[in-house]
Enzyme design. Structure first.
Site, PDB file in Angstrom:
ATOM      1  N   SER A  37       0.799  -1.226   0.000  1.00 38.67           N
ATOM      2  CA  SER A  37       0.000   0.000   0.000  1.00 38.67           C
ATOM      3  C   SER A  37       0.827   1.270   0.000  1.00 38.67           C
ATOM      4  CB  SER A  37      -0.941   0.018   1.214  1.00 38.67           C
ATOM      5  OG  SER A  37      -0.200  -0.056   2.425  1.00 38.67           O
ATOM      6  N   ASP A 329      -3.877   8.136   7.493  1.00 38.11           N
ATOM      7  CA  ASP A 329      -4.631   7.218   8.338  1.00 38.11           C
ATOM      8  C   ASP A 329      -3.652   6.567   9.308  1.00 38.11           C
ATOM      9  OD1 ASP A 329      -3.378   5.093   6.984  1.00 38.11           O
ATOM     10  OD2 ASP A 329      -5.083   4.689   5.693  1.00 38.11           O
ATOM     11  N   HIS A 332      -0.687   5.005   7.048  1.00 38.58           N
ATOM     12  CA  HIS A 332      -0.121   5.561   5.825  1.00 38.58           C
ATOM     13  C   HIS A 332       0.133   7.063   5.919  1.00 38.58           C
ATOM     14  CE1 HIS A 332      -2.540   1.984   4.612  1.00 38.58           C
ATOM     15  NE2 HIS A 332      -1.409   1.710   3.972  1.00 38.58           N
TER      16      HIS A 332
END
Length: 354
Positions: A37, A329, A332
């Site tokens: 991610s 978040d 991240h």
């Protein structure tokens, strides 16, 4: 020659000149991305997994305010690297149906949020394993040959910059998870060695397939992610040093493997970048120097636990200015953090490397 023919000829010449200028400006023909991610630009949108981010507030600072599947309020590091190298400002996800080989020829992302070096890691959230990213890359090579011809495709494959960024999920979503079986099989140092071996095998296969320029990213200070700090109650919500130590040890082993492979593989240019850890740690220790106000909590919702679907669009707690936050978040970075990290690695590592 008629007036319209003159205009047509002028138009064609202008287009060819612009293409030539663009090709001359670009430092590499393409940026090709593998990982998780930290670099996924939307591949998880089209697979059956709960780990998605193709909804608001994700992407709210992306061009047009679009949630693209990037786990960020905007762009991720490969996007900035691509732009810095004279290519397009965003790298498309290979599985995104709105793009084709004409888009992928100058940059493509095979990464999948939630994956790791370990196949067992991708099983946790049902995402694309690293071996499948490689199979998609082989499929891309076939399409590229059909699109530009074998000779040009070989040149693109050889001269492109390959970027790999993963490993965090192997520890936080797999090894340290209460569901994991890996801790009964490996000590943490043995697991590090296991992952490094998998990384070595993957990179060797990339080389066999024609890659010659690779930037291998280490893992960040995992203990400083908001999710880990929020659970460190006894440590007064400070960074979890145990996880940071694991990050540093693992990065050291990755760097050693990279140095060895460079000696073993003829013509292979490979750089290990610890920027993900070093520069990230610097930002967290001295946030004001970079214009940040919050490091221990993220912008989204409460900023402590939320990621993916938990970052609801209608959360009244989500911050209004993500540029004040290091993290978007609980897992991240924000677009601003991504840009700082990407700019650093481009200027201090990749330009010298290339």
């Amino acid at each position: 020659m008629g007036y319209m023919n003159v205009l047509s000829l002028f138009f064609i010449q202008t287009v060819l000149l612009l293409v030539l200028v663009a090709e001359t400006k670009a430092k590499v023909p393409a940026i090709i991305v593998f990982g998780d991610s930290s670099v996924d630009t939307g591949n998880n949108n089209v697979i059956s997994t709960l780990l998605k981010s193709n909804f608001k507030p994700y992407g709210r600072d992306f061009e047009g305010g679009l949630p693209t599947g990037r786990f960020c309020n905007g762009r991720v590091p490969p996007d900035f690297i691509s732009e810095a190298f004279g290519l397009k400002p965003t790298i498309p996800a290979y599985l995104d149906p709105q793009y084709s080989i004409s888009d992928f020829a100058t940059g493509v992302c095979f990464a999948s949020a939630g994956t790791g070096y370990d196949n067992a890691t991708s099983d946790v959230l049902n995402v694309i394993p690293l071996w499948k990213e490689l199979e998609n890359y082989k499929d891309y090579q076939n399409k590229l040959r059909a699109y530009v011809g074998h000779r040009k495709a070989r040149e693109i494959i050889r001269e492109s910059l390959y970027v790999m960024s993963l490993g965090t999920n192997d520890f936080l979503e797999n090894y340290y998870s209460f569901r994991s079986t890996r801790r009964s099989q490996f000590t943490v140092r043995q697991y590090q060695d296991f992952l490094v071996g998998l990384a070595r095998d993957f990179i060797t296969e990339l080389y066999r397939l024609g890659a010659r320029k690779l930037s291998l990213n280490g893992v960040p200070p995992m203990g400083c992610l908001p999710l880990e700090r929020a659970t460190n109650i006894m440590g007064q919500y400070e960074c979890l040093q145990e996880y940071n130590d694991v990050s540093m040890e693992f990065n050291g082993k990755l760097e050693g493997m990279a140095s060895q492979l460079k000696r073993e593989l003829p013509g292979f240019k490979m750089v290990f970048t610890s920027t993900t850890y070093d520069a990230f740690s610097q930002i967290i220790r001295n946030p004001a120097e970079y214009g940040f106000e919050a490091t221990s909590v993220a912008c989204c919702a409460t900023g402590m636990y939320e990621m993916g679907y938990a970052c609801a669009q209608n959360s009244l707690l989500t911050c209004s200015d993500a540029d004040k936050y290091v993290f978007w978040d609980s897992f991240h970075p924000t677009q601003k953090t991504n840009q700082i990290l990407a700019d650093y690695v481009v200027k201090h590592v990749l330009y010298k490397f290339m």
